[in-house]
Scaffold this motif. Structure first.
Motif, PDB file in Angstrom:
ATOM      1  N   CYS A   1       0.834  -1.206   0.000  1.00  0.00           N
ATOM      2  CA  CYS A   1       0.000   0.000   0.000  1.00  0.00           C
ATOM      3  C   CYS A   1       0.867   1.253   0.000  1.00  0.00           C
ATOM      4  O   CYS A   1       0.647   2.187  -0.772  1.00  0.00           O
ATOM      5  N   GLY A   2       1.887   1.249   0.876  1.00  0.00           N
ATOM      6  CA  GLY A   2       2.771   2.403   0.971  1.00  0.00           C
ATOM      7  C   GLY A   2       3.524   2.668  -0.317  1.00  0.00           C
ATOM      8  O   GLY A   2       3.718   3.811  -0.715  1.00  0.00           O
ATOM      9  N   THR A   3       3.956   1.600  -0.971  1.00  0.00           N
ATOM     10  CA  THR A   3       4.653   1.759  -2.241  1.00  0.00           C
ATOM     11  C   THR A   3       3.777   2.500  -3.244  1.00  0.00           C
ATOM     12  O   THR A   3       4.252   3.362  -3.994  1.00  0.00           O
ATOM     13  N   SER A   4       2.471   2.179  -3.236  1.00  0.00           N
ATOM     14  CA  SER A   4       1.572   2.809  -4.196  1.00  0.00           C
ATOM     15  C   SER A   4       1.340   4.282  -3.879  1.00  0.00           C
ATOM     16  O   SER A   4       1.603   5.157  -4.708  1.00  0.00           O
ATOM     17  N   TYR A   5       0.864   4.581  -2.679  1.00  0.00           N
ATOM     18  CA  TYR A   5       0.509   5.980  -2.423  1.00  0.00           C
ATOM     19  C   TYR A   5       1.749   6.870  -2.274  1.00  0.00           C
ATOM     20  O   TYR A   5       1.718   8.050  -2.622  1.00  0.00           O
ATOM     21  N   GLN A   6       2.863   6.287  -1.800  1.00  0.00           N
ATOM     22  CA  GLN A   6       4.085   7.087  -1.702  1.00  0.00           C
ATOM     23  C   GLN A   6       4.638   7.432  -3.083  1.00  0.00           C
ATOM     24  O   GLN A   6       5.340   8.428  -3.248  1.00  0.00           O
TER      25      GLN A   6
ATOM     26  N   ALA B   1       8.830   3.463  -4.330  1.00  0.00           N
ATOM     27  CA  ALA B   1       7.790   4.402  -4.752  1.00  0.00           C
ATOM     28  C   ALA B   1       8.397   5.655  -5.357  1.00  0.00           C
ATOM     29  O   ALA B   1       7.893   6.202  -6.349  1.00  0.00           O
TER      30      ALA B   1
ATOM     31  N   LEU C   1      -5.893   9.625   1.613  1.00  0.00           N
ATOM     32  CA  LEU C   1      -5.719   9.182   0.228  1.00  0.00           C
ATOM     33  C   LEU C   1      -6.841   9.704  -0.660  1.00  0.00           C
ATOM     34  O   LEU C   1      -6.615  10.010  -1.840  1.00  0.00           O
TER      35      LEU C   1
ATOM     36  N   GLY D   1      -3.471   2.634  -3.800  1.00  0.00           N
ATOM     37  CA  GLY D   1      -3.094   2.539  -2.396  1.00  0.00           C
ATOM     38  C   GLY D   1      -4.300   2.395  -1.492  1.00  0.00           C
ATOM     39  O   GLY D   1      -4.285   1.613  -0.529  1.00  0.00           O
ATOM     40  N   TRP D   2      -5.365   3.142  -1.783  1.00  0.00           N
ATOM     41  CA  TRP D   2      -6.594   3.062  -0.990  1.00  0.00           C
ATOM     42  C   TRP D   2      -7.194   1.657  -1.079  1.00  0.00           C
ATOM     43  O   TRP D   2      -7.656   1.102  -0.075  1.00  0.00           O
TER      44      TRP D   2
END
Length: 434
Positions: A253-258, A382, A318, A415-416
């Motif tokens: 998740c962090g990889t995506s939103y970051q 990310a 997000l 990420g969400w």
């Protein structure tokens, strides 16, 4: 320091220690604010790379290289820090490296691409490793039910450090422009200002923050038995992390939103300059406002996060990030982009603080530096994916920065969706059972 209620801190933790810990956020924020966001990125594209068609892609590629280095070394380095109780010593080394190479950025002249490239890679690598090491102190200082608030205080305080470095730099830029001094002379001075603020503000961290083996005591036998070297421990760290599925899902998740956040940090000034024609002074004023909003977001959301839960609070931010990308996409006049920037600031402070706290909640107490090293792996991956994707979109669309910023919204939506599958209560139970 009255805000740090005693019952929010672990036994044996003094309030002055939390102040020393938070001062590192204050110290290193100037680097991201001035170097990566407000000044040097646009300067690199227009002056160092002399406005070449590939200049933006070169900038993002250098950031990608530094982030790849962090991905390779930080998990093993974290395991070494846990085993040897060396977080503070390694933090000092990374601080020295970032400060020295930031000075090196100022020494690079027009067209001196190789020198500037080396300084960018070294400074960003040291910055990111230091960020992971200081984060690993958080669960040693704060009780698990107060991670959000204490992390939020640190992030909020950090943005004031960013504002100090940026404010001093902006004051000098305005003076230099009024005196007819060219950017090739005044931008290097802003690098020296940033390095000086970083070095001076980090001193309380090394004077006040204590080195603990793990959770305020000697490292448990499990950490003592680790035989992995700092340089060859990446695979071993991932193998151990497989026992914590919710932690691993949150890393995804962090990889995506970051990745989306990395675009805003690395390319906001480039977007403002290329799309809306912002001047250097306008961009610095914009980033100054973003830092104010970020401080408010980090501080306020720390309390909200501990009340409603890390997962729900992060999901809310997000959604805000997604709205920000849409607003930036449709902005055709400066005031609308300023609104998008304020929203980005509110979301940035809250989501960055929330991510750091949630990692602490899902991490076993004897592997803090190692698992924050894995978090650094995720955030640095990310930081490769996000800016590179932005650069690629601009190349494929013949320099269309609006489509590039719109595509960034996909990272927040993904990420969400991944976050909805994280079971925080289960993850915490597994971490505490170790």
């Amino acid at each position: 320091m009255a805000l740090f209620a005693r019952d929010m801190l672990n036994d044996g933790v003094a309030k002055r220690e939390v102040f020393g810990w938070a001062m590192y956020d204050f110290a290193n924020s100037g680097y991201t604010t001035v170097v990566l966001t407000a000044v040097y990125n646009a300067y690199f594209v227009s002056v160092i790379a002399q406005g070449a068609a590939s200049a933006t892609l070169i900038w993002t590629s250098l950031l990608a290289l530094s982030n790849l280095l962090v991905m390779l070394i930080m998990p093993g380095l974290g395991a070494y820090a846990d085993r040897r109780s060396a977080k503070k010593r390694l933090l000092g080394l990374m601080t020295l490296g970032c400060v020295a190479s930031t000075v090196g950025l100022g020494l690079a002249g027009q067209g001196e691409l190789a020198w500037a490239a080396a300084a960018v890679v070294i400074s960003n690598t040291c910055y990111a490793c230091g960020e992971a090491l200081i984060a690993a102190f958080l669960p040693e200082l704060a009780r698990r039910d107060s991670l959000g608030r204490v992390s939020g205080w640190g992030w909020a305080f950090g943005y004031f450090g960013g504002m100090l470095a940026l404010g001093l730099s902006l004051a000098y830029v305005l003076y230099a422009q009024a005196a007819g001094i060219p950017a090739t002379e005044f931008v290097p001075v802003t690098m020296y200002i940033t390095a000086a603020v970083y070095a001076a503000a980090a001193l309380p961290t090394f004077l006040l923050l204590r080195e603990r083996g793990s959770s305020g005591s000697a490292a448990p036998a499990a950490a003592t038995r680790l035989k992995v070297s700092a340089w060859a421990g990446l695979g071993a760290s991932w193998a151990r992390a497989k026992r914590y599925p919710d932690f691993l899902r949150f890393l995804l998740c962090g990889t995506s939103y970051q990745a989306g956040i990395a675009v805003v940090i690395a390319l906001a000034a480039v977007y403002a300059e290329q799309t809306l024609g912002f001047t250097q002074a306008q961009t610095m004023a914009l980033v100054f406002l973003v830092n104010i909003a970020s401080a408010v977001g980090a501080f306020g959301f720390g309390y909200y996060e501990d009340r409603v839960g890390h997962q729900r609070a992060l999901a809310f931010t997000l959604a805000g990030w997604t709205g920000m990308t849409l607003l930036a996409f449709v902005a055709t006049v400066p005031w609308l982009f300023w609104m998008a920037a304020v929203l980005a600031g509110l979301c940035m402070g809250s989501s960055q603080s929330c991510g750091r706290a949630l990692v602490g909640a899902l991490t076993p107490s004897d592997r803090l530096a190692e698992f924050y090293g894995l978090w650094a792996f995720a955030t640095r991956l990310a930081a490769i994916i996000g800016p590179l994707s932005y650069g690629i979109v601009t190349v494929l669309t013949d320099g269309n920065h609006r489509l590039a910023i719109l595509s960034t919204g996909a990272f927040f939506l993904l990420g969400w969706w991944i976050l909805s599958g994280v079971d925080v209560a289960r993850g915490q139970a597994v971490a505490r059972a170790e």
